[in-house]
Scaffold this motif. Structure first.
Motif, PDB file in Angstrom:
ATOM      1  N   VAL A   1       0.843  -1.203   0.000  1.00 32.83           N
ATOM      2  CA  VAL A   1       0.000   0.000   0.000  1.00 32.83           C
ATOM      3  C   VAL A   1       0.874   1.247   0.000  1.00 32.83           C
ATOM      4  CG1 VAL A   1      -1.573   1.358   1.434  1.00 32.83           C
ATOM      5  CG2 VAL A   1      -2.006  -1.072   1.052  1.00 32.83           C
TER       6      VAL A   1
ATOM      7  N   LEU B   1      -7.769  -2.678   1.389  1.00 36.20           N
ATOM      8  CA  LEU B   1      -6.955  -2.244   0.250  1.00 36.20           C
ATOM      9  C   LEU B   1      -6.317  -3.432  -0.451  1.00 36.20           C
ATOM     10  CD1 LEU B   1      -5.210   1.026   1.480  1.00 36.20           C
ATOM     11  CD2 LEU B   1      -7.215   0.755   0.062  1.00 36.20           C
ATOM     12  N   SER B   2      -5.982  -4.428   0.325  1.00 37.24           N
ATOM     13  CA  SER B   2      -5.406  -5.628  -0.290  1.00 37.24           C
ATOM     14  C   SER B   2      -6.397  -6.263  -1.265  1.00 37.24           C
ATOM     15  CB  SER B   2      -5.039  -6.627   0.810  1.00 37.24           C
ATOM     16  OG  SER B   2      -4.492  -7.790   0.241  1.00 37.24           O
TER      17      SER B   2
END
Lengths: 262, 165
Positions: A53, B153-154
């Protein structure tokens, strides 16, 4: 994660990664991870996702357009680890290095032997540099011709930081709430830098660029400064009508006049 | 307090943060300007951590923009086309960055506001205590928010690893 009562929660693992624990609690969690494959796997997963991320955020980041803010000038880079800011509360870089060093030390001290953890530590050490020093995002050059901003406290100072050879500065009153500025004609090296209560025009001495600054009619006071020390104060509180435009000839001296009053 | 010095020190990172929070560079620019205006006009009583204060103000400004979400969505659609056309001399590089930005915008948009704030403040190096203060929550909750946002988010960015490696 379904683990025995002493299992580390996701929050614990994140706090471990972020070096947020007191030493005693951190040791407890590390000892648990040594025994618990599920937690060590989860720890590695959280670290890897976080790394991914962070890399994505670095790649997707848009820096301020070159004509706005301090990024337009050779200022100390905020996130440069080699040249940290001298500010009392400097910007913090990614935590990767701190995490890597601290967790490595903790794991070494505890003699952890679980292979995923060892691999994790080794990976942390190799990842830190990549995460921090990833290629900076390219500035967005598509929209650098205009800046908009609010004039703080009803006052605005327009500073012409370099002595230009020629050119004009137009200041136009509008009904808009925000101010805006743009480079009307350019030789390519001029910059507009917006500060909290000032707009700086930065250019080379050979420049003949012209600029248009539109300011709210509600502005109480406008000051135009030239680097030579000559400045002009315009009191706008009396309320010249919208459309009133002041024109200044830029050069070694600043010559101003009302160019257009409607 | 030297506002200009603080402005020069923190403008860029606050812009990046606000841009990720809002999804709109123009909005981000306005938010940063407003945050510094507020710093100048109503500075915090405790000035030992102005950086954290600025990020908190920016977070609140983003939240206060009630119309932001719809505008952001509209801009996402609009910019998808603009980004794809690119302005770089290398069209492939431009396309790749545009894709990544689009991916990240969508992924961040899938997070709840508190999750997004926690994640982005963490990425800027803030301590959990500072994040908790900005969100009005506890430090224990911050870890949970971050873990949850990372999981989301993964799922939202499954192709990023392959995209870059």
């Amino acid at each position: 994660m379904n683990q025995p009562s002493h299992a580390a929660s996701d929050a614990d693992l994140v706090r471990l990664l972020d070096e947020e624990f007191e030493p005693e609690r951190r040791t407890e969690v590390l000892l648990h991870i040594q025994e618990c494959e599920a937690c060590s796997t989860r720890l590695i997963a959280l670290r890897e996702i976080g790394e991914r991320v962070q890399r994505a955020l670095d790649l997707a980041a848009i820096d301020p357009k070159p004509s706005v803010g301090p990024g337009a000038r050779p200022l100390p880079p905020v996130l440069d680890l080699d040249h940290p800011s001298s500010d009392a509360n400097p910007a913090q870089p990614s935590r990767a290095w701190g995490r890597a060093a601290a967790i490595l030390a903790a794991v070494a001290a505890l003699g952890l032997a679980l292979s995923p953890v060892r691999a994790f530590v080794a990976d942390l050490m190799s990842v830190g540099d990549r995460a921090i020093r990833g290629a900076p995002a390219e500035p967005d050059l598509t929209r650098n011709s205009r800046v908009s901003f609010a004039a703080a406290g009803g006052e605005l100072t327009i500073r012409v930081r370099s002595i230009q050879r020629a050119g004009s500065l137009f200041v136009r009153l509008t009904e808009a709430e925000r101010a805006s500025a743009r480079i009307v004609s350019s030789q390519g090296s001029e910059e507009l830098v917006v500060l909290p209560s000032a707009l700086e025009i930065v250019s080379g001495e050979a420049s003949t660029a012209s600029y248009l600054v539109e300011v709210p009619r509600s502005l109480n006071r406008l000051v135009v400064e030239l680097q030579s020390g000559i400045d002009t104060t315009l009191w706008l509180g009396a309320g010249p009508p919208p459309g009133t435009e002041y024109q200044f000839s830029l050069g070694p001296v600043l010559e101003g006049a009302i160019a257009d009053e409607r | 307090m030297n506002v200009e010095r603080l402005f020069r020190a923190h403008y860029a990172e606050l812009f990046r943060y606000s841009n990720f929070m809002s999804g709109d560079p123009d909005v981000a620019h306005d938010i940063v300007q407003d945050a510094f205006m507020r710093l100048q006009e109503r500075p915090p009583k405790h000035q030992e951590n102005v950086r954290s204060w600025l990020f908190t103000v920016a977070t609140n400004l983003v939240r206060d923009r009630t119309k932001l979400e719809s505008r952001r969505r509209a801009l996402l659609e609009e910019r998808r086309g603009l980004d794809a056309s690119g302005t770089d001399s290398d069209p492939l590089a431009s396309l790749e960055r545009a894709e990544i930005r689009d991916l990240v915008r969508k992924a961040l948009g899938s997070l709840r506001p508190k999750e997004r704030t926690a994640l982005l403040m963490r990425s800027h190096g803030f301590a959990h205590r500072e994040i908790a203060d900005a969100l009005g929550t506890t430090t224990a909750s911050v870890g949970t928010l971050i873990a949850r946002s990372l999981d989301k988010l993964s799922l939202a960015m499954p192709s990023l690893r392959e995209h870059r490696e």
